[in-house]
Design a protein around this motif. Structure first.
Motif, short mmCIF file in Angstrom:
data_model
loop_
_atom_site.label_atom_id
_atom_site.label_comp_id
_atom_site.label_asym_id
_atom_site.label_seq_id
_atom_site.Cartn_x
_atom_site.Cartn_y
_atom_site.Cartn_z
N PHE A 233 0.82 -1.22 0.15
CA PHE A 233 -0.04 0.06 0.08
C PHE A 233 0.66 1.18 -0.13
O PHE A 233 0.48 2.56 0.57
CB PHE A 233 -0.87 -0.10 1.08
CG PHE A 233 -2.22 0.81 1.01
CD1 PHE A 233 -2.83 0.51 -0.06
CD2 PHE A 233 -2.38 1.76 1.77
CE1 PHE A 233 -4.21 1.07 -0.41
CE2 PHE A 233 -4.00 2.63 1.76
CZ PHE A 233 -4.51 2.22 0.52
N THR A 234 2.00 1.17 -0.65
CA THR A 234 2.80 2.35 -0.62
C THR A 234 2.73 3.05 -1.87
O THR A 234 2.99 4.20 -2.05
CB THR A 234 4.66 2.09 -0.45
OG1 THR A 234 4.90 0.99 -1.38
CG2 THR A 234 4.66 1.48 1.01
N HIS A 263 5.09 4.23 11.51
CA HIS A 263 6.08 5.11 11.66
C HIS A 263 7.59 4.34 11.53
O HIS A 263 7.66 3.52 10.67
CB HIS A 263 6.33 5.95 12.82
CG HIS A 263 4.90 6.55 13.08
ND1 HIS A 263 4.25 7.58 12.08
CD2 HIS A 263 4.23 6.28 14.13
CE1 HIS A 263 3.14 7.79 12.49
NE2 HIS A 263 2.92 7.30 13.64
N ASP A 264 8.54 4.70 12.15
CA ASP A 264 9.89 4.03 12.36
C ASP A 264 9.88 2.57 12.35
O ASP A 264 10.62 2.06 11.52
CB ASP A 264 10.69 4.57 13.38
CG ASP A 264 11.06 6.23 13.20
OD1 ASP A 264 10.81 6.53 12.06
OD2 ASP A 264 11.71 6.77 14.25
N HIS A 276 4.17 8.25 5.70
CA HIS A 276 3.23 9.63 5.26
C HIS A 276 2.65 9.08 4.03
O HIS A 276 1.46 9.53 4.25
CB HIS A 276 4.12 10.97 5.17
CG HIS A 276 4.68 11.30 6.52
ND1 HIS A 276 4.01 11.74 7.64
CD2 HIS A 276 6.15 11.19 6.72
CE1 HIS A 276 4.84 11.95 8.62
NE2 HIS A 276 5.97 11.75 8.11
N GLN A 277 3.32 8.57 3.17
CA GLN A 277 2.57 8.04 1.84
C GLN A 277 1.38 6.97 2.17
O GLN A 277 0.48 7.10 1.47
CB GLN A 277 3.54 7.42 1.06
CG GLN A 277 2.91 7.29 -0.63
CD GLN A 277 2.63 8.65 -1.20
OE1 GLN A 277 3.15 9.53 -1.16
NE2 GLN A 277 1.09 8.55 -1.52
N VAL A 278 1.70 6.06 3.22
CA VAL A 278 0.67 5.12 3.18
C VAL A 278 -0.69 5.66 4.05
O VAL A 278 -1.87 5.54 3.34
CB VAL A 278 1.18 4.12 4.46
CG1 VAL A 278 0.01 3.28 4.99
CG2 VAL A 278 2.27 3.16 3.80
N ILE A 279 -0.58 6.75 4.89
CA ILE A 279 -1.60 7.71 5.40
C ILE A 279 -2.30 8.31 4.35
O ILE A 279 -3.54 8.26 4.28
CB ILE A 279 -1.11 8.45 6.47
CG1 ILE A 279 -0.32 7.61 7.49
CG2 ILE A 279 -2.16 9.18 6.83
CD1 ILE A 279 -1.31 6.80 8.76
N GLU A 284 -6.81 9.30 0.43
CA GLU A 284 -7.48 9.15 -0.94
C GLU A 284 -8.35 8.07 -1.03
O GLU A 284 -9.33 8.43 -1.92
CB GLU A 284 -6.33 9.31 -1.93
CG GLU A 284 -6.71 9.11 -3.38
CD GLU A 284 -5.48 9.28 -4.48
OE1 GLU A 284 -6.02 9.30 -5.60
OE2 GLU A 284 -4.30 9.30 -3.96
N MET A 285 -8.11 6.88 -0.88
CA MET A 285 -8.93 5.82 -0.95
C MET A 285 -10.41 6.06 -0.34
O MET A 285 -11.10 5.46 -0.96
CB MET A 285 -8.37 4.28 -0.37
CG MET A 285 -8.97 3.24 -0.81
SD MET A 285 -8.29 1.57 -0.22
CE MET A 285 -9.52 0.48 -0.59
#
Length: 419
Positions: A233-234, A263-264, A276-279, A284-285
């Motif tokens: 999901f990235t 996170h880390d 951040h891209q996953v979130i 968006e989905m």
């Protein structure tokens, strides 16, 4: 009617004989997959399904034989015969182990969702109504529990770990078939009767073959085909094609995001993750295709065992999922990452934390899937003492930490308890 995750009732009910009823609901060995499905690794090795044990589960190789040849060859015939005679098969031990711990195994799920094909036992036509073909090992991450077989990003690290002439003998990208396009050519005739496609990888949302299949299904108006995903999901688009725009056209899409932590910690366990891209992708989905079934499908290992309940609860509280939207995927291999390597005191802490999490979860989980996952994890963890693998865990972890310039205790400090 609410979907009952643990029920053996067929999703598509059909009239059954007493023998068929037994096979689908009571048998300890029968699985419908060998009559409707073949699974191919990026290495070319063919298996009856993705749950099969790697060595004893091999039934052929797609680089030397066609899917049709493998379908009718002796290994598949033997597997089918064993399943019909209640003879345990070495390929199926992962499902057996899951069932002993109370998990709703892949075998049980197969019979539940595809049992309406039970009449095929009589004729065994080569009609793949369920697809799970890993076209290649193309991936943008190098997860700790993975390797070069399923991730092209692992190539450099694997070469350093293996040493010798490994790099000279292996290529970055591997394809399942005899050529790069061979699998597509063999699968295309089955588009007329495919019912369900499981996309995994590598990373399916980066693969050209994935979008080619979706485009062909749209062209044929096959919006009835059920799409299921295991994705990191990235990335959610390829060359300007948004997967969300495809998903909203289909009647049934289920997306399992293989997110193990946040996170880390997420970036350590699944190297390369941009949290951040996953979130952003999830947000968006929700806007573009809110009706698509989205759930977290974490691989539960010793690395995320203590924090998975926290991750689950936080994503629920901020509205990214509902509490029921989590499917625990228990790690069984590599063995040194299993949760049952934990010493007794650590297991007690995990058991207490999971029981408390189950109390929070139960009334919010009409599917029973997430609840059952944590309950079964407790059983699985306490059923076996694999503390002898702790030394292997530290040795393997250190080797990879050196290559990646990381230190696991900087990110997952609670594992100090395993020292």
């Amino acid at each position: 009617m609410t979907y009952n995750y643990n029920s053996t009732d067929l999703v598509r009910p059909t009239e059954l004989t007493a023998r068929e009823e037994f096979l689908l609901k009571e048998s300890k060995t029968f699985c419908i997959y060998p009559w409707i499905h073949l699974h191919a690794y990026p290495t070319g090795e063919a298996y009856p399904c993705c749950h099969a044990e790697m060595k004893p589960g091999v039934v052929g190789n797609c680089r030397t034989n066609t899917l049709a040849e493998i379908w009718h060859d002796k290994p598949m015939q033997k597997l089918r015969a064993d399943m019909l005679t209640e003879t345990p098969h070495a390929a199926c031990t992962r499902c057996y182990e899951q069932e002993e711990s109370g998990f709703f195994s892949g075998r049980k799920s197969a019979n539940k969702h595809h049992g309406h094909h039970i009449k095929k036992l009589e004729t065994n036509p080569f009609e793949m109504t369920y697809w799970d073909i890993r076209f290649s090992n193309l991936c943008n991450l190098k997860c700790r529990s993975c390797g070069h077989i399923f991730s092209s990003q692992w190539y450099q690290d694997q070469a350093k770990l293996a040493g010798g002439d490994w790099k000279a003998r292996n290529s970055v990208l591997n394809y399942a078939g005899r050529t790069e396009t061979d699998m597509w050519s063999q699968l295309e005739p089955h588009l007329d009767y495919v019912e369900q496609i499981y996309f995994a990888g590598g990373e399916p949302l980066l693969m050209e073959e994935h979008y080619r299949i979706l485009e062909e299904l749209v062209k044929r108006g096959r919006f009835d085909v059920r799409l299921i995903y295991n994705t990191n999901f990235t990335h959610t688009d390829l060359k300007g094609r948004s997967v969300f725009e495809y998903w909203k056209q289909f009647a049934s899409v289920a997306v399992g995001a293989s997110l193990d932590d946040q996170h880390d910690r997420a970036a350590y366990i699944r190297k390369g993750t941009d949290w951040h891209q996953v979130i952003a992708n999830r947000a968006e989905m929700i806007q573009v295709c809110p009706n698509v079934d989205f759930y977290i499908s974490p691989t539960l290992s010793i690395m995320n065992a203590m924090t998975l309940p926290d991750f689950h609860q936080q994503w629920t509280e901020v509205g990214l999922i509902q509490a029921q939207d989590l499917n625990v995927n228990i790690l069984q291999d590599p063995a040194h990452y299993r949760i049952d390597i934990a010493p007794a005191a650590y297991k007690q802490q995990l058991t207490a934390k999971y029981r408390k999490h189950i109390e929070w979860l139960r009334d919010q989980d009409p599917l029973g899937r997430a609840t059952q996952g944590f309950e079964s994890a407790i059983t699985f963890m306490n059923a076996t003492d694999n503390t002898h693998l702790i030394d292997t865990f530290w040795r393997k972890t250190h080797e990879l930490d050196v290559i990646r310039n990381e230190n696991i205790l900087d990110t997952i400090p609670e594992l100090q308890a395993l020292k």
